[in-house]
Design a protein around this motif. Structure first.
Motif, PDB file in Angstrom:
ATOM      1  N   UNK A  65      -6.230   4.334 -13.176  1.00 51.20           N
ATOM      2  CA  UNK A  65      -5.753   3.295 -12.266  1.00 51.20           C
ATOM      3  C   UNK A  65      -6.865   2.310 -11.900  1.00 51.20           C
ATOM      4  N   UNK A  66      -8.061   2.859 -11.586  1.00 49.32           N
ATOM      5  CA  UNK A  66      -9.185   1.981 -11.227  1.00 49.32           C
ATOM      6  C   UNK A  66      -9.533   1.063 -12.400  1.00 49.32           C
ATOM      7  N   UNK A 106       2.740   1.560  -3.374  1.00 51.10           N
ATOM      8  CA  UNK A 106       1.896   1.993  -4.493  1.00 51.10           C
ATOM      9  C   UNK A 106       1.770   3.510  -4.499  1.00 51.10           C
ATOM     10  N   UNK A 107       1.650   4.089  -3.297  1.00 50.94           N
ATOM     11  CA  UNK A 107       1.561   5.544  -3.217  1.00 50.94           C
ATOM     12  C   UNK A 107       2.826   6.181  -3.777  1.00 50.94           C
ATOM     13  N   UNK A 122      -6.799  -1.569 -12.877  1.00 50.55           N
ATOM     14  CA  UNK A 122      -6.886  -2.591 -11.829  1.00 50.55           C
ATOM     15  C   UNK A 122      -8.069  -3.520 -12.097  1.00 50.55           C
ATOM     16  N   UNK A 150       3.600   9.960  -5.264  1.00 53.23           N
ATOM     17  CA  UNK A 150       3.271  10.471  -3.933  1.00 53.23           C
ATOM     18  C   UNK A 150       1.935  10.071  -3.395  1.00 53.23           C
ATOM     19  N   UNK A 151       0.852  10.335  -4.146  1.00 52.33           N
ATOM     20  CA  UNK A 151      -0.449   9.938  -3.608  1.00 52.33           C
ATOM     21  C   UNK A 151      -1.059   8.835  -4.468  1.00 52.33           C
ATOM     22  N   UNK A 152      -1.895   8.040  -3.803  1.00 50.29           N
ATOM     23  CA  UNK A 152      -2.580   6.947  -4.489  1.00 50.29           C
ATOM     24  C   UNK A 152      -4.075   7.070  -4.216  1.00 50.29           C
ATOM     25  N   UNK A 153      -4.953   6.856  -5.182  1.00 44.46           N
ATOM     26  CA  UNK A 153      -4.652   6.617  -6.594  1.00 44.46           C
ATOM     27  C   UNK A 153      -4.319   7.916  -7.326  1.00 44.46           C
ATOM     28  N   UNK A 154      -3.599   7.817  -8.455  1.00 47.58           N
ATOM     29  CA  UNK A 154      -3.293   9.025  -9.218  1.00 47.58           C
ATOM     30  C   UNK A 154      -4.578   9.681  -9.715  1.00 47.58           C
ATOM     31  N   UNK A 155      -4.480  10.954 -10.069  1.00 49.69           N
ATOM     32  CA  UNK A 155      -5.662  11.776 -10.340  1.00 49.69           C
ATOM     33  C   UNK A 155      -6.694  11.188 -11.302  1.00 49.69           C
ATOM     34  N   UNK A 156      -6.337  10.742 -12.485  1.00 54.46           N
ATOM     35  CA  UNK A 156      -7.400  10.267 -13.379  1.00 54.46           C
ATOM     36  C   UNK A 156      -7.946   8.908 -12.940  1.00 54.46           C
ATOM     37  N   UNK A 157      -8.918   8.415 -13.671  1.00 50.00           N
ATOM     38  CA  UNK A 157      -9.602   7.169 -13.304  1.00 50.00           C
ATOM     39  C   UNK A 157      -8.899   5.960 -13.872  1.00 50.00           C
ATOM     40  N   UNK A 165       0.847  -1.201   0.000  1.00 54.61           N
ATOM     41  CA  UNK A 165       0.000   0.000   0.000  1.00 54.61           C
ATOM     42  C   UNK A 165       0.878   1.244   0.000  1.00 54.61           C
TER      43      UNK A 165
END
Lengths: 323, 275
Positions: free
Chosen positions: B127-128, B112-113, B131, B118-125, B109
């Motif tokens: 990654x979802x 992945x960030x 996955x 730096x942050x998870x999930x990255x801004x656009x969709x 976890x």
């Protein structure tokens, strides 16, 4: 939500079992009376909504008492396009999912600021508000809804009850496969992390608000797709089809099956629908003077008993028994 | 107070931070810096404001006044995950475990960030969707994450428990995992809130070794610890708080000999010094 088992079945296994389920339904529909084929469709569509809700409740650790509203948005979008614009339900299905997603996205900026009980109340209120919109907006039929909604068709073949059952369960299979992949991925793990220790996950760079928003929107997509198929398969919708009680039922299906199990969604939907049917047939025999209210009463009692005896859901108990 | 050299390697700057809860002043106009590759001990009796200070630095608590910055970038006013993305992470007095995940998955976890800037999930969709579809590219990334998680667990000396459910960990194991998880984000600044409490001597050695390793890899470690002996032994410099104020700052030896510090400890909580 700590201590709830996370399914570790491999994504390929998810895909295979889901495919097997579709084949089973495709065979069953040729032997079942059409009434039961209709029930099978209903269970499939409810299961689809519950799979999405499981992602939001079981994995993101949130509560939504407003999923029926997203089912309604999917149904109304597809029905309005088909009835008013003569758009094929195939396009309506995608449009219904997109509109439900868009509404969920916008609402998430208000709702997801709240936590736990307040979030549950907020989603409940949003569900009721959306239902009021269905009732009052004359363009989409107001309180009388839509009648004679065109059905799905493939070439010259117009869908019958059998085809709807197969379509519903094909969507369930896709839904399980996608959700199964999500929960086994970094995304799913990040969801478990925020539901177990939100602040701890945030200090590692996990953006919990974005995760919850995307999951909420995804759950609305599942609901919207189910709604669009519902509208065409029953060919009639009105605001009462998507009431607050349906939202409560989705939460029940989710909890009864097991909120962290994709199969739990299927089992939960089947149990709740089947119980309703059994009671409808059994109660008048046992208590001839009882009216319809008694069926809801017994359904409630049985569901409460199940929640007490199987607080983590049926699938969780099955998994424990196997381990 | 020791004379400050020119802060060429300053990373974290805490300037005039004050936190009021109603009428209570938890942190009172505290200023200090933490530099790369050093362990800065933060000492003080119970209620001195140490944890509140960590909450301010990590973005959990917004200060009433003052600000925190990292390498010139203002941290104050940002969300916890954004502060983490800029390189500041922490552990908690009571370890926060991700129940439902294994030890390895918990580290993944954090990785992945880091992986996504730096942050998870990255801004656009995207990654979802990746996955959900289980794309081959995403699966390869998962395999990489898994290998790197094992490398981190090996470095922390806990790779043997990689496959265990976090629910099954003993308290000391939880602390070691939380520390490994924090190091997985490759922090610039690591805040450790009483990392030694509740540990047996072997585990204390393991945590101290991790702290020293982090320091030699360039991390600025801020350490709150009630075990004063261990703190003074591992820290390069020490800041002492009492009733929210900074009452001393300097080398461990200078601070230990400071009459103000001795007075604060004996006056408030004599037992703390014997830990």
């Amino acid at each position: 939500m700590g201590g709830v088992l996370v399914s570790r079945a491999s994504p390929a296994a998810y895909g295979r079992i889901a495919l097997g389920l579709v084949l089973l339904v495709a065979v069953l529909v040729w032997f079942l009376p059409s009434y039961y084929t209709g029930l099978l469709t209903q269970i499939g569509l409810y299961a689809l909504v519950t799979i999405g809700l499981n992602l939001f409740m079981g994995y993101a650790g949130q509560v939504s008492l407003g999923q029926a509203a997203f089912v309604g948005i999917g149904a109304y979008t597809s029905a309005a396009l088909a009835v008013k614009g003569h758009v094929t339900p195939w396009v309506g299905l995608i449009a219904g999912a997109l509109v439900a997603a868009l509404v969920a996205y916008i609402l998430s900026f208000i709702a997801l600021r709240l936590r736990e009980n307040l979030l549950a109340l907020a989603t409940l209120a949003l569900g009721i508000v959306i239902n009021v919109v269905f009732n009052e907006w004359e363009f989409i039929g107001g309180s009388s809804g839509f009648k004679d909604i065109p059905g799905f068709a493939l070439g010259t073949f117009t869908f019958d009850q059998r085809a709807y059952a197969i379509l519903a369960w094909a969507l369930v299979a896709i839904g399980i496969w996608f959700a199964g992949n999500v929960v086994r991925s970094s995304f799913g793990r990040a969801l478990v992390a925020i539901s177990a220790g939100e602040l701890g996950a945030q200090t590692l760079g996990v953006d919990s608000e974005r995760l919850k928003r995307q999951t909420f929107v995804l759950s609305a997509v599942y609901a919207g797709v189910a709604g669009a198929v519902y509208a065409s398969s029953f060919s009639y919708i009105d605001p009462s089809s998507f009431s607050f009680l349906l939202s409560v039922n989705f939460v029940l299906m989710s909890v009864i099956g097991g909120i962290r199990s994709m199969w739990g969604a299927v089992i939960g939907a089947a149990v709740v629908v089947a119980l309703g049917q059994v009671l409808q047939n059994v109660v008048p025999v046992v208590l001839p003077s009882a009216r319809g209210d008694f069926q809801s009463f017994f359904l409630g009692v049985i569901l409460i008993a199940m929640l007490i005896l199987l607080p983590r859901g049926i699938t969780s108990r099955l998994r424990e028994a196997r381990a | 107070m020791s004379a400050m050299s020119i802060p060429l390697t300053t990373t974290l700057e805490v300037r005039g931070v004050t936190v009021r809860f109603g009428g209570v002043i938890a942190v009172d106009d505290v200023t200090f810096t933490a530099r790369t590759a050093e362990v800065l001990g933060v000492m003080g009796p119970n209620g001195a404001g140490k944890t509140t200070l960590f909450n301010v630095i990590s973005g959990v608590q917004r200060p009433t006044s003052g600000e925190v910055s990292l390498g010139g970038t203002r941290l104050t006013g940002r969300g916890v995950e954004d502060v983490a993305a800029l390189g500041v992470t922490r552990t908690f007095q009571t370890p926060v475990m991700f129940w439902g995940l294994t030890v390895r998955e918990s580290v993944e976890v954090a990785l992945a960030a880091r992986e996504f800037g730096g942050t998870y999930p990255p801004a656009p969709w995207r990654e979802l969707v990746r996955c959900g579809l289980g794309t081959p590219g995403r699966r390869r990334e998962n395999a990489v994450l898994r290998e790197r998680a094992d490398a981190i667990l090996t470095a922390a000396g806990i790779v043997a428990m990689a496959g265990r459910a976090t629910e099954s960990l003993a308290f000391g194991e939880e602390r070691l995992l939380e520390m490994a998880r924090a190091l997985a984000v490759s922090p610039t600044v690591l805040l450790l809130d009483e990392p030694l409490s509740g540990l047996n001597p072997d585990e204390i050695e393991a945590v101290l070794a991790s702290i020293r390793a982090a320091r030699s890899s360039g991390v600025a470690v801020l350490l709150v610890e009630h075990a004063v002996g261990e703190l003074l032994a591992v820290a390069d410099r020490v800041v002492v708080l009492d009733h929210g104020r900074k009452i001393a700052e300097g080398s461990p030896q200078a601070v230990a000999d400071d009459p103000l510090v001795i007075d604060a400890y004996i006056g408030d909580d004599a037992s703390t010094g014997s830990a």
